[in-house]
Design an enzyme around this catalytic site. Structure first.
Site, PDB file in Angstrom:
ATOM      1  N   LYS A  64     -25.894  21.822  17.382  1.00 40.06           N
ATOM      2  CA  LYS A  64     -26.673  20.626  17.034  1.00 40.06           C
ATOM      3  C   LYS A  64     -28.030  20.944  16.401  1.00 40.06           C
ATOM      4  CE  LYS A  64     -24.624  17.215  20.111  1.00 40.06           C
ATOM      5  NZ  LYS A  64     -24.799  16.290  21.250  1.00 40.06           N
ATOM      6  N   ASN A  82     -25.992  15.345  15.267  1.00 41.83           N
ATOM      7  CA  ASN A  82     -24.595  15.327  15.722  1.00 41.83           C
ATOM      8  C   ASN A  82     -23.651  14.699  14.698  1.00 41.83           C
ATOM      9  OD1 ASN A  82     -24.789  12.516  16.064  1.00 41.83           O
ATOM     10  ND2 ASN A  82     -23.593  12.562  17.937  1.00 41.83           N
ATOM     11  N   ASN A 144     -37.508  19.283  34.587  1.00 42.53           N
ATOM     12  CA  ASN A 144     -36.591  20.297  34.065  1.00 42.53           C
ATOM     13  C   ASN A 144     -36.788  21.620  34.788  1.00 42.53           C
ATOM     14  OD1 ASN A 144     -34.602  21.097  32.038  1.00 42.53           O
ATOM     15  ND2 ASN A 144     -36.201  22.467  31.279  1.00 42.53           N
ATOM     16  N   TYR A 201     -19.344  13.291  31.704  1.00 46.93           N
ATOM     17  CA  TYR A 201     -18.254  12.349  32.008  1.00 46.93           C
ATOM     18  C   TYR A 201     -17.024  13.048  32.589  1.00 46.93           C
ATOM     19  CZ  TYR A 201     -17.164  13.977  27.328  1.00 46.93           C
ATOM     20  OH  TYR A 201     -16.950  14.774  26.244  1.00 46.93           O
TER      21      TYR A 201
HETATM   22  P1  NDP Z   1     -28.539  22.083  26.453  1.00 46.58           P
HETATM   23  O1  NDP Z   1     -27.875  23.400  26.683  1.00 46.58           O
HETATM   24  O2  NDP Z   1     -29.348  21.858  25.235  1.00 46.58           O
HETATM   25  O3  NDP Z   1     -29.523  21.770  27.710  1.00 46.58           O
HETATM   26  C1  NDP Z   1     -29.105  22.037  29.021  1.00 46.58           C
HETATM   27  C2  NDP Z   1     -30.111  21.474  30.022  1.00 46.58           C
HETATM   28  O4  NDP Z   1     -29.564  21.658  31.339  1.00 46.58           O
HETATM   29  C3  NDP Z   1     -31.473  22.164  30.008  1.00 46.58           C
HETATM   30  O5  NDP Z   1     -32.475  21.231  30.334  1.00 46.58           O
HETATM   31  C4  NDP Z   1     -31.328  23.194  31.136  1.00 46.58           C
HETATM   32  O6  NDP Z   1     -32.552  23.543  31.733  1.00 46.58           O
HETATM   33  C5  NDP Z   1     -30.493  22.423  32.128  1.00 46.58           C
HETATM   34  N1  NDP Z   1     -29.760  23.304  33.033  1.00 46.58           N
HETATM   35  C6  NDP Z   1     -28.761  24.140  32.679  1.00 46.58           C
HETATM   36  N2  NDP Z   1     -28.348  24.822  33.771  1.00 46.58           N
HETATM   37  C7  NDP Z   1     -29.107  24.381  34.817  1.00 46.58           C
HETATM   38  C8  NDP Z   1     -29.163  24.716  36.214  1.00 46.58           C
HETATM   39  N3  NDP Z   1     -28.353  25.654  36.743  1.00 46.58           N
HETATM   40  N4  NDP Z   1     -30.057  24.064  36.983  1.00 46.58           N
HETATM   41  C9  NDP Z   1     -30.877  23.131  36.455  1.00 46.58           C
HETATM   42  N5  NDP Z   1     -30.884  22.784  35.143  1.00 46.58           N
HETATM   43  C10 NDP Z   1     -30.002  23.411  34.336  1.00 46.58           C
HETATM   44  O7  NDP Z   1     -27.366  21.012  26.605  1.00 46.58           O
HETATM   45  P2  NDP Z   1     -27.343  19.531  25.987  1.00 46.58           P
HETATM   46  O8  NDP Z   1     -28.688  18.950  26.192  1.00 46.58           O
HETATM   47  O9  NDP Z   1     -26.764  19.546  24.634  1.00 46.58           O
HETATM   48  O10 NDP Z   1     -26.250  18.793  26.931  1.00 46.58           O
HETATM   49  C11 NDP Z   1     -26.540  18.503  28.291  1.00 46.58           C
HETATM   50  C12 NDP Z   1     -25.350  17.763  28.918  1.00 46.58           C
HETATM   51  O11 NDP Z   1     -25.201  16.479  28.298  1.00 46.58           O
HETATM   52  C13 NDP Z   1     -24.026  18.507  28.713  1.00 46.58           C
HETATM   53  O12 NDP Z   1     -23.294  18.449  29.916  1.00 46.58           O
HETATM   54  C14 NDP Z   1     -23.333  17.714  27.617  1.00 46.58           C
HETATM   55  O13 NDP Z   1     -21.934  17.772  27.698  1.00 46.58           O
HETATM   56  C15 NDP Z   1     -23.842  16.294  27.927  1.00 46.58           C
HETATM   57  N6  NDP Z   1     -23.795  15.424  26.730  1.00 46.58           N
HETATM   58  C16 NDP Z   1     -23.041  14.262  26.795  1.00 46.58           C
HETATM   59  C17 NDP Z   1     -22.977  13.412  25.703  1.00 46.58           C
HETATM   60  C18 NDP Z   1     -22.140  12.158  25.799  1.00 46.58           C
HETATM   61  O14 NDP Z   1     -21.834  11.563  24.743  1.00 46.58           O
HETATM   62  N7  NDP Z   1     -21.811  11.687  26.980  1.00 46.58           N
HETATM   63  C19 NDP Z   1     -23.684  13.708  24.448  1.00 46.58           C
HETATM   64  C20 NDP Z   1     -24.479  14.929  24.497  1.00 46.58           C
HETATM   65  C21 NDP Z   1     -24.505  15.749  25.611  1.00 46.58           C
HETATM   66  P3  NDP Z   1     -33.445  24.779  31.177  1.00 46.58           P
HETATM   67  O15 NDP Z   1     -34.285  24.211  30.050  1.00 46.58           O
HETATM   68  O16 NDP Z   1     -34.244  25.183  32.346  1.00 46.58           O
HETATM   69  O17 NDP Z   1     -32.486  25.826  30.704  1.00 46.58           O
END
Ligand code: NDP
Length: 272
Positions: A64, A82, A144, A201
């Site tokens: 993205k 996207n 976060n 989801y």
């Molecule tokens: P990114 O990889 O860009 O971001 C991931 C986020 O999750 C970061 O804030 C990260 O924190 C946090 N994170 C990851 N692992 C952990 C952990 N073990 N403990 C706490 N925080 C954690 O992913 P996206 O933002 O692209 O996507 C996030 C979610 O949203 C995904 O599950 C994706 O599938 C879902 N999504 C759903 C959509 C829909 O249409 N329903 C559309 C887009 C996304 P840190 O910064 O500390 O690493």
């Protein structure tokens, strides 16, 4: 002419998008085909010319932000794209996730009053969610894992770092919840919570949503968001306009498409 569209991502064989777009095309009476382009990061450069022969394509993880390098213009307003539309040989980038999120968020909230929203996460999805909520005039707090990413998203979109208040509305934008036992809100107070929304989801009820439900909150997962963003992406890519009032077939297009998509997912045996 048959429109050629698709989804660019890596590790996306599980994607529901072909079913969803198929139903949108049928509803709109558009002759189009939607394919998955599951491309490994090392091969993206070499595959880009082929992708640009399509009329448009959606973009998902992990591309993205990387896709920005291949665009002629980024119209997303958030630095995460996207949806790419090819127009007269130019690649234009949009983000339809904000529309998908906010429409489904408001529907699930059912008009309940609230003053502030706590967003969990600071990744790509959190960026568009925070931006959308701020544009809708909401008071937004961010929590976060990484403090640096939290500070960055707050500064960029005018949100506030979470200050420990008892939240009313929480949106999980982290990927921490895809497996049982994962809950980014495990340490949050939940008494008084009215609404919990999870972008995830699958599973359909994350540990975060289960805990919120137990605390008496209304809950919503990200499947409606996925459907609504797909509709908005197709509006961009096909140059069509849906309406939530008197639409293509005289009714609310979004509601009709959602109904058709859910019927299709049921026929395909998807557990949602
Ligand atoms: P990114 O990889 O860009 O971001 C991931 C986020 O999750 C970061 O804030 C990260 O924190 C946090 N994170 C990851 N692992 C952990 C952990 N073990 N403990 C706490 N925080 C954690 O992913 P996206 O933002 O692209 O996507 C996030 C979610 O949203 C995904 O599950 C994706 O599938 C879902 N999504 C759903 C959509 C829909 O249409 N329903 C559309 C887009 C996304 P840190 O910064 O500390 O690493």
């Amino acid at each position: 002419m048959k429109y050629q569209l698709g989804l660019l991502g890596s590790g996306i064989s599980y994607s529901l998008s072909p079913y969803i777009h198929d139903e949108i095309f049928s509803y709109a009476g558009v002759d189009a085909e939607y394919k998955l382009y599951d491309i490994a990061p090392d091969n993206l450069d070499g595959e880009m010319a082929r992708l640009k022969t399509l009329h448009g394509f959606n973009v998902t993880k992990p591309y993205k932000t990387r896709i920005l390098d291949y665009l002629d213009e980024d119209l997303s307003g958030c630095g995460a794209v996207n949806t790419v539309c090819m127009r007269e040989g130019k690649a234009l980038g949009y983000n339809a996730d904000g529309f998908g999120f906010y429409k489904s968020f408001c529907e699930g909230l059912c008009g309940k009053a609230y003053t502030r929203v706590l967003v969990l996460g600071a990744g790509g999805a959190a960026r568009i969610v925070v931006k959308t909520l701020k544009e809708a005039g909401k008071q937004v707090y961010v929590k976060n894992r990484s403090a640096a990413a939290q500070a960055e998203i707050c500064a960029e979109f005018g949100a506030l770092p979470y200050d420990g208040h008892v939240p009313e509305v929480v949106v999980n934008c982290t990927s921490f919840g895809l497996k049982r036992g994962e809950n980014p809100a495990a340490d949050l107070p939940m008494h008084g919570l009215i609404y919990a929304y999870d972008l995830i989801y699958a599973p359909k009820e994350t540990d975060f949503l289960l805990r919120a439900k137990k605390a008496g909150a209304a809950t919503q997962n990200g499947l409606d968001m996925l459907v609504y963003q797909a509709v908005k992406a197709d509006e961009h890519m096909l140059g069509i306009a849906f309406s939530d009032k008197s639409g293509l077939h005289g009714a609310d297009d979004y509601a009709a498409v959602k109904k058709a998509v859910y019927a299709r997912l049921k026929r395909e045996g998807v557990d949602f």
